[in-house]
Design a protein around this motif. Structure first.
Motif, short mmCIF file in Angstrom:
data_model
loop_
_atom_site.label_atom_id
_atom_site.label_comp_id
_atom_site.label_asym_id
_atom_site.label_seq_id
_atom_site.Cartn_x
_atom_site.Cartn_y
_atom_site.Cartn_z
N ILE A 141 0.84 -1.20 0.00
CA ILE A 141 0.00 0.00 0.00
C ILE A 141 0.87 1.25 0.00
O ILE A 141 0.68 2.17 -0.79
CB ILE A 141 -0.94 0.02 1.23
N VAL A 142 1.89 1.28 0.88
CA VAL A 142 2.73 2.47 1.01
C VAL A 142 3.55 2.70 -0.27
O VAL A 142 3.69 3.82 -0.74
CB VAL A 142 3.64 2.37 2.26
N ASP A 143 4.06 1.61 -0.87
CA ASP A 143 4.85 1.74 -2.10
C ASP A 143 4.02 2.30 -3.25
O ASP A 143 4.54 3.02 -4.09
CB ASP A 143 5.44 0.38 -2.50
N GLN A 144 2.74 1.94 -3.28
CA GLN A 144 1.89 2.39 -4.39
C GLN A 144 1.27 3.77 -4.15
O GLN A 144 0.80 4.41 -5.08
CB GLN A 144 0.74 1.38 -4.60
N ALA A 145 1.27 4.22 -2.90
CA ALA A 145 0.59 5.48 -2.57
C ALA A 145 1.34 6.68 -3.13
O ALA A 145 2.57 6.68 -3.19
CB ALA A 145 0.46 5.61 -1.06
N SER A 146 0.59 7.71 -3.56
CA SER A 146 1.27 8.93 -3.98
C SER A 146 1.49 9.79 -2.74
O SER A 146 0.85 9.59 -1.70
CB SER A 146 0.46 9.66 -5.05
N ASP A 147 2.40 10.77 -2.85
CA ASP A 147 2.73 11.62 -1.70
C ASP A 147 1.56 12.51 -1.30
O ASP A 147 0.73 12.85 -2.12
CB ASP A 147 3.94 12.50 -2.04
N GLY A 148 1.55 12.87 -0.05
CA GLY A 148 0.55 13.82 0.43
C GLY A 148 -0.48 13.15 1.32
O GLY A 148 -0.28 12.02 1.78
N TYR A 149 -1.59 13.86 1.57
CA TYR A 149 -2.67 13.29 2.38
C TYR A 149 -3.38 12.21 1.59
O TYR A 149 -3.64 12.37 0.40
CB TYR A 149 -3.64 14.39 2.83
N GLN A 150 -3.65 11.11 2.23
CA GLN A 150 -4.17 9.93 1.56
C GLN A 150 -5.70 9.93 1.47
O GLN A 150 -6.37 10.37 2.40
CB GLN A 150 -3.69 8.67 2.29
N PRO A 151 -6.23 9.40 0.37
CA PRO A 151 -7.69 9.29 0.21
C PRO A 151 -8.23 8.18 1.11
O PRO A 151 -7.47 7.32 1.56
CB PRO A 151 -7.85 8.92 -1.26
N PRO A 152 -9.55 8.19 1.37
CA PRO A 152 -10.16 7.20 2.25
C PRO A 152 -9.82 5.75 1.88
O PRO A 152 -9.58 4.94 2.77
CB PRO A 152 -11.66 7.44 2.10
#
Ligand code: ADP
Ligand code: MG
Length: 220
Positions: free
Chosen positions: A9-20
């Motif tokens: 999940i963390v590797d795929q996430a883009s930077d910044g505040y995360q969506p729900p």
């Protein structure tokens, strides 16, 4: 705590505040209990979500940082008519991208947060949630990773410990369950240095049932 899933999940996430969606997946992988939530973008989807979640439910804006400040949180929604009315109102609030429909929880408001400090790692904070945190400045902290004993001490050292335990017939929240959530959060962070800042405010706790109802996670 499902470490490979957290890494994915963390590797795929883009930077910044995360969506729900990302927050849900992280909490589920870490075993942090939360209310059921669905993201909707049309009135039809809102009605469908309501049927799925059951009544009463909560509707809130996705986008604005302080949702209550923009009248972006509606509690106790009881019928379809209100769902449609509030959907149309919420979706028109500036900066709103979509609407979140959630199961309604109850209990005392608790808070857990964390911040990444370059020289130390994650500092985890806990206390009572809602506006209580800001007014009373009653917060304790510990350095991740935290064991169950350390997490329990953090809770016991709060001035509001008596309220969390329950007092004068007011039901509190199970401290052991609260401590377990703090431990799970700190274990998740251990494998996710990219999470620079996060908070769950509030978790609603009543006896053994403690559920996250609002969370923010910033990844960098
Ligand atoms: P924000 O912090 O952005 O203003 P929240 O999602 O925390 O928005 O909602 C504001 C308050 O509404 C919470 O502190 C809590 O008291 C209540 N609330 C929010 N979601 C729920 C829910 N699912 N069930 C019950 N109460 C809720
Ligand atoms: Mg909140």
């Amino acid at each position: 705590v499902d470490i490979p899933e957290i890494r994915r999940i963390v590797d795929q996430a883009s930077d910044g505040y995360q969506p729900p969606e990302i927050i849900h997946r992280l909490f589920d992988a870490a075993g942090i209990p939360r209310v059921q939530e669905l993201v909707v973008k049309t009135p039809e989807e809102a009605l469908q979500a309501a049927e799925q979640l059951g009544w009463p439910l909560v509707m809130k804006v996705i986008g604005p940082v302080h949702k209550s400040d923009v009248r972006g949180v509606v509690l106790n929604v009881h019928d379809q008519e209100t769902v449609l009315h509030e959907f149309n109102r919420l979706i028109n609030i500036p900066e709103t991208e979509a609407v979140l429909m959630a199961e309604m929880a109850s209990g005392i408001e608790l808070f857990v947060g964390a911040k990444y400090e370059n020289r130390f790692g994650h500092i985890v904070l806990c206390g009572m949630g809602g506006t209580m945190v800001e007014v009373l400045k009653d917060v304790t902290s510990g350095l991740a990773p935290l064991g169950i004993c350390e997490a329990s001490s953090m809770i016991k050292n709060l001035k509001s410990y008596q309220i969390i335990k329950g007092y004068r017939g007011q039901e509190g929240a199970n401290q052991r369950k609260f401590a377990e959530i703090i431990v799970r959060l700190s274990s998740m962070l251990r494998f996710a240095v990219e999470i620079k800042e996060m908070d769950i405010n509030p978790l609603l706790g009543k006896g053994d049932r403690i559920l996250a109802v609002d969370a923010r996670i910033r990844i960098e």
